[in-house]
Scaffold this active site. Structure first.
Site, PDB file in Angstrom:
ATOM      1  CG  HIS A 215      -2.029  -1.016   1.027  1.00 12.49           C
ATOM      2  ND1 HIS A 215      -3.169  -0.802   0.291  1.00 12.49           N
ATOM      3  CD2 HIS A 215      -2.082  -2.304   1.428  1.00 12.49           C
ATOM      4  CE1 HIS A 215      -3.900  -1.896   0.279  1.00 12.49           C
ATOM      5  NE2 HIS A 215      -3.267  -2.832   0.957  1.00 12.49           N
ATOM      6  CB  THR A 243       0.992  -5.084  -5.385  1.00 13.56           C
ATOM      7  OG1 THR A 243       0.131  -5.563  -6.418  1.00 13.56           O
ATOM      8  CG2 THR A 243       0.492  -3.711  -4.971  1.00 13.56           C
ATOM      9  CE  LYS A 246      -3.849  -4.068  -3.145  1.00 16.85           C
ATOM     10  NZ  LYS A 246      -3.630  -4.788  -1.881  1.00 16.85           N
ATOM     11  CB  THR A 275       2.070 -19.994 -11.978  1.00 20.01           C
ATOM     12  OG1 THR A 275       0.859 -19.389 -12.402  1.00 20.01           O
ATOM     13  CG2 THR A 275       3.032 -18.909 -11.499  1.00 20.01           C
ATOM     14  CB  THR A 361     -11.895  -7.567   5.257  1.00 20.70           C
ATOM     15  OG1 THR A 361     -12.394  -8.420   4.226  1.00 20.70           O
ATOM     16  CG2 THR A 361     -10.781  -6.729   4.686  1.00 20.70           C
TER      17      THR A 361
END
Ligand SMILES: *Cc1c(COP(=O)(O)O)cnc(C)c1O
Length: 403
Positions: A215, A243, A246, A275, A361
């Site tokens: 974040h 990430t 975001k 993957t 959450t």
């Protein structure tokens, strides 16, 4: 056996608690963010107030162009795992960009931030002999799942409490590899970890440090390297995770650290190896977004301005919100049914989309609206939101904060 009946019984229990989740089906309008078309019940067009595309980079013309151009030249999918035909020049360029962002030797991409936490922590915990992971009590689900999957011993320390961490580290034998895992900005309360204190303690006990800056990347620090960059602490942290989904407005996750660390995760993490690699177009777009936010302070400055303005307007109306040093504005409701109802009224009557945040959450009794302003919310948007909340506070007889 009637499996559907079993599924439905579980779902009915969730609905009874008011914790059943309903999607808002939106269509984000590139160029018009934070506006989106609404394909679910309610107004046809809504203003989004709960996006994690914090800076609106998902519609930045250079980022969109990089994605379109790269899809046109490289095609859509990567075509394989990183090991088997999937590694593209764009992945390596993005990894170099990320290593530079955090001042580290190397970076490693993953399908998402969730997968990066899960894969890195599970590999560290299972492959380092006799490891102990010391985990902040409010760590994200992806870290918790990674730690659980590693089967390493886990010790939970009190949230943001470096003294508690010190005591708990001291209780672990000196010869065991210790991993201290925590976040910088905690996304639900918007509080920020005392990173320097945590590093002091970790270094004292010879522990490695693992920080989730999901974040904070793009948002804090002169080049968007996160809170650790802002505080000049990046070089003291063993592994920085982030990430691309975001503030960078794209998709994917990553870790950065030493060459040996990244090579170790690359070589042993099942969640990396087995993957398909990120689409090259996504990697190219993310790189443009990162480069842009390394050089440009405009988005961050305007973002801080919007956050401050919304907070001031909420204060003026006595709408209680949780004070914190970040960009996240939690408006506390404290009841799952009321929280859902307020969110529905905002959507249906006001064209405002703020998703209710309920258990699991956040803990039961702390249900909230989690409001995330962006540089693209206008003064009029802010006034409209505050007017709507104020009217709802009246209508639902909710308590106001006294100035
Ligand atoms: C969203 C989030 C993640 C996962 O990142 P994605 O890229 O969305 O998978 C990891 N950690 C924290 C703290 C998050 O809030």
């Amino acid at each position: 056996m009637d499996f559907d009946a079993l599924f439905n019984a579980e779902l009915d229990a969730l609905k009874g608690e008011g914790n059943y989740r309903i999607f808002a089906e939106l269509e984000r309008r590139c160029g018009a963010f934070p506006r989106a078309r609404n394909h679910s019940e309610g107004a046809d067009e809504v203003t989004v107030w709960c996006s994690n595309d914090y800076l609106g980079m998902g519609q930045h013309p250079d980022v969109v162009k990089a994605m379109c151009d790269t899809a046109a030249t490289c095609g859509t999918g990567a075509g394989g795992t990183r090991n088997i035909s999937g590694t593209n020049r764009h992945h390596r360029e993005l990894e170099a960009e990320l290593a530079d962002l955090h001042g580290k030797e190397e970076a490693l991409l993953f399908s998402s931030g969730y997968v990066s936490n899960w894969a890195a922590l599970s590999t560290l915990g299972s492959r380092l002999p006799n490891a102990v992971i010391l985990s902040d009590a409010l760590n994200h689900a992806s870290m918790i799942e990674g730690i659980r999957h590693s089967r390493a011993d886990k010790v939970i320390w009190r949230h943001n409490d470096a003294q508690d961490l010190d005591r708990k580290l001291a209780a672990v034998g000196p010869d065991r590899p210790k991993i201290v895992a925590f976040e910088s900005v905690y996304s639900m309360d918007g509080d920020i970890a005392p990173i320097a204190e945590i590093l002091d303690v970790a270094e004292k006990h010879g522990a490695m440090t693992y920080i989730d800056e999901v974040h904070a990347v793009g948002m804090y620090g002169p080049r968007g390297g996160g809170v650790a960059e802002r505080e000049g602490l990046m070089d003291r942290i063993t592994l920085i995770e982030g990430t691309l989904g975001k503030a960078y407005g794209c998709f994917g996750g990553y870790i950065t650290g030493s060459k040996a660390l990244c090579d170790f995760i690359r070589s042993f993490a099942s969640g990396f190896i087995f993957t398909t690699a990120l689409p090259p177009a996504v990697a190219a777009a993310a790189r443009v977004s990162i480069r842009h936010l390394k050089d440009s302070e405009i988005e961050r400055a305007q973002h801080r301005n919007r956050v401050a303005r919304l907070r001031a307007r909420l204060d003026a109306e006595g709408i209680p919100h949780m004070p914190n040093p970040s960009h996240i504005i939690p408006v506390m409701i404290g009841d799952p049914v009321k929280c859902r109802m307020i969110s529905d009224i905002l959507m249906n009557d006001w064209g405002i989309y703020v998703q209710p945040i309920n258990y699991p959450t956040v803990p039961k009794g702390t249900e909230r609206l989690r409001i995330t302003p962006s540089p693209l919310h206008s003064d009029a948007d802010i006034d409209h939101l505050v007017t709507a909340l104020s009217s709802l506070w009246q209508q639902c007889a909710l308590a106001r904060a006294v100035a």
